[in-house]
Design an enzyme around this catalytic site. Structure first.
Site, short mmCIF file in Angstrom:
data_model
loop_
_atom_site.label_atom_id
_atom_site.label_comp_id
_atom_site.label_asym_id
_atom_site.label_seq_id
_atom_site.Cartn_x
_atom_site.Cartn_y
_atom_site.Cartn_z
N SER A 108 41.90 39.04 42.16
CA SER A 108 41.31 37.71 42.09
C SER A 108 42.06 36.79 43.03
O SER A 108 43.29 36.82 43.09
CB SER A 108 41.38 37.17 40.66
N HIS A 112 43.36 26.81 47.60
CA HIS A 112 43.22 25.36 47.65
C HIS A 112 43.88 24.87 48.95
O HIS A 112 45.10 24.72 49.01
CB HIS A 112 43.89 24.71 46.44
N HIS A 122 36.98 31.03 46.19
CA HIS A 122 37.35 31.99 45.14
C HIS A 122 36.71 33.34 45.47
O HIS A 122 35.57 33.40 45.97
CB HIS A 122 36.85 31.49 43.78
N VAL A 125 37.07 40.84 42.67
CA VAL A 125 36.44 42.16 42.55
C VAL A 125 37.15 42.89 41.41
O VAL A 125 38.37 42.87 41.30
CB VAL A 125 36.52 42.99 43.85
N ARG A 126 36.38 43.53 40.54
CA ARG A 126 36.95 44.11 39.33
C ARG A 126 36.22 45.40 38.95
O ARG A 126 35.07 45.63 39.36
CB ARG A 126 36.89 43.10 38.19
N HIS A 161 27.02 32.26 54.23
CA HIS A 161 25.91 33.00 53.64
C HIS A 161 25.40 34.11 54.56
O HIS A 161 24.89 35.13 54.06
CB HIS A 161 24.79 32.04 53.26
N GLY A 274 44.90 38.29 25.66
CA GLY A 274 46.36 38.23 25.67
C GLY A 274 46.95 38.49 27.02
O GLY A 274 48.08 38.99 27.13
N GLY A 275 46.24 38.17 28.10
CA GLY A 275 46.74 38.39 29.45
C GLY A 275 47.88 37.45 29.80
O GLY A 275 48.28 36.57 29.02
N ARG A 276 48.42 37.61 31.01
CA ARG A 276 49.55 36.80 31.46
C ARG A 276 49.03 35.41 31.85
O ARG A 276 48.30 35.25 32.83
CB ARG A 276 50.23 37.47 32.65
#
Length: 332
Positions: A108, A112, A122, A125-126, A161, A274-276
């Site tokens: 991820s 800025h 932003h 990819v997961r 685009h 419960g991630g970081r």
């Protein structure tokens, strides 16, 4: 490999790509910064307490660049986590996943920039695998990228685009319109009735027609992001600006905060599982302001932004450089 459970060959392939992608993105952004580098944090979630089946496990690698000449803050995170069951943000739309253990891998990125004429952006990819004893695992890909300009340039919108369409077209002519529309729907602030920016691509639950094709598409999106964004950075990073533009930048960043904390499923997934926390919230801007009932001056460059915050066929409709005319008029 973070998990103590057997890794599928598919997950190993994806992990290798994602680690490489993170390194490539770090290198690409650092090329704009002569004196600033990413700080790299490698983290591991502590072992859960006895009987705490809900505790997320795994780890990742979070890279953050702060106070650069071009990027005020940029974060690129790789994570490889697993748990006994998926959080409500994942099972609400896919009830068949309830009760399954899972593994989730992803990269991820949120940038800025310092210059208000360089858009915020932003990319994500997961890959997920959900398992249940005695049943075949359920797997899918997701991801995309979107652009959030403050002072839009039509040439940049077209560039963004066009790259998105070009990377989709080899996988089918229907993909760009479908994933663009999905992006417009997802990155929408319902309470403001406006899009977060000018969109891009967003896809989820991708598992057809095969793992190989789905994975190839994820790779195209992950690597295509640099082709879409870095030329815009090169074009706009030296544009002159003053306190007025910085003030508007910080105000509009407030919309980014609103979306990420109210609507973004990725933020909810990370926090509910419960991630970081530091890695999950690295997407938030380093400086931001909120103002009650702000109204831009009619006809100003700031007022022109609103014309871009609605879904449009950017490759077919744009014919007049709206934002450029407004900026030029303001400069006189």
């Amino acid at each position: 490999m973070m998990s103590n459970t057997p890794a599928s060959s598919q997950a190993v392939e994806v992990e290798t790509f994602l680690r490489t992608l993170q390194a490539e993105l770090i290198s690409g952004l650092e090329a704009f910064e002569s004196a600033h580098k990413f700080r790299i944090d490698t983290w591991v979630k502590p072992a859960p307490a006895p009987g705490d089946a809900a505790q997320l496990q795994g780890g990742g690698r979070t890279a953050v660049l702060k106070n650069g000449a071009v990027f005020e803050q940029a974060g690129i995170g790789f994570s490889d986590v697993y748990g006994a069951h998926l959080p409500p943000s994942a099972t609400a739309t896919r009830p068949e996943l309830a009760g399954r253990s899972f593994r989730a891998l992803g990269v991820s990125l949120v940038i800025h920039p310092r210059n208000p004429y360089v858009p915020t952006t932003h990319m994500n990819v997961r890959y997920f695998e959900a398992q249940k004893p005695g049943e075949a695992p359920i797997w899918w890909f997701g991801g995309g990228f979107d652009l959030t300009p403050f002072y839009p340039f039509d040439a940049d919108v077209r560039q963004w685009h066009q790259v998105a369409k070009d990377l989709c077209d080899p996988f089918g002519a229907a993909l760009y319109p479908e994933y663009k529309a999905h992006c417009d729907r997802y990155f929408y602030l319902k309470h403001r009735q406006e899009t977060r920016g000018i969109g891009g691509l967003f896809f989820d639950d991708l598992s057809e027609p095969s793992f190989a094709t789905s994975f190839a598409f994820q790779q195209a999106v992950g690597r295509g992001f640099a082709d879409a964004y870095l030329p815009i950075v090169s074009q706009r990073k030296d544009h002159s600006y003053g306190e007025r533009e910085l003030d508007f930048l910080r105000y509009r960043r407030g919309r980014y905060v609103e979306f990420n904390l109210v609507w973004d499923r990725g933020t909810l997934f990370g926090l509910q599982s419960g991630g970081r926390t530091e890695s999950i919230l690295m997407s938030l801007p380093p400086s931001v302001r909120f103002e009650y009932d702000y109204q831009p001056e009619p006809g100003s460059p700031e007022a022109q932004l609103q014309r871009y915050l609605t879904p449009r066929d950017w490759l077919g409709e744009l014919s007049a450089p709206i934002a450029q005319r407004a900026v030029a008029a303001h400069a006189k």
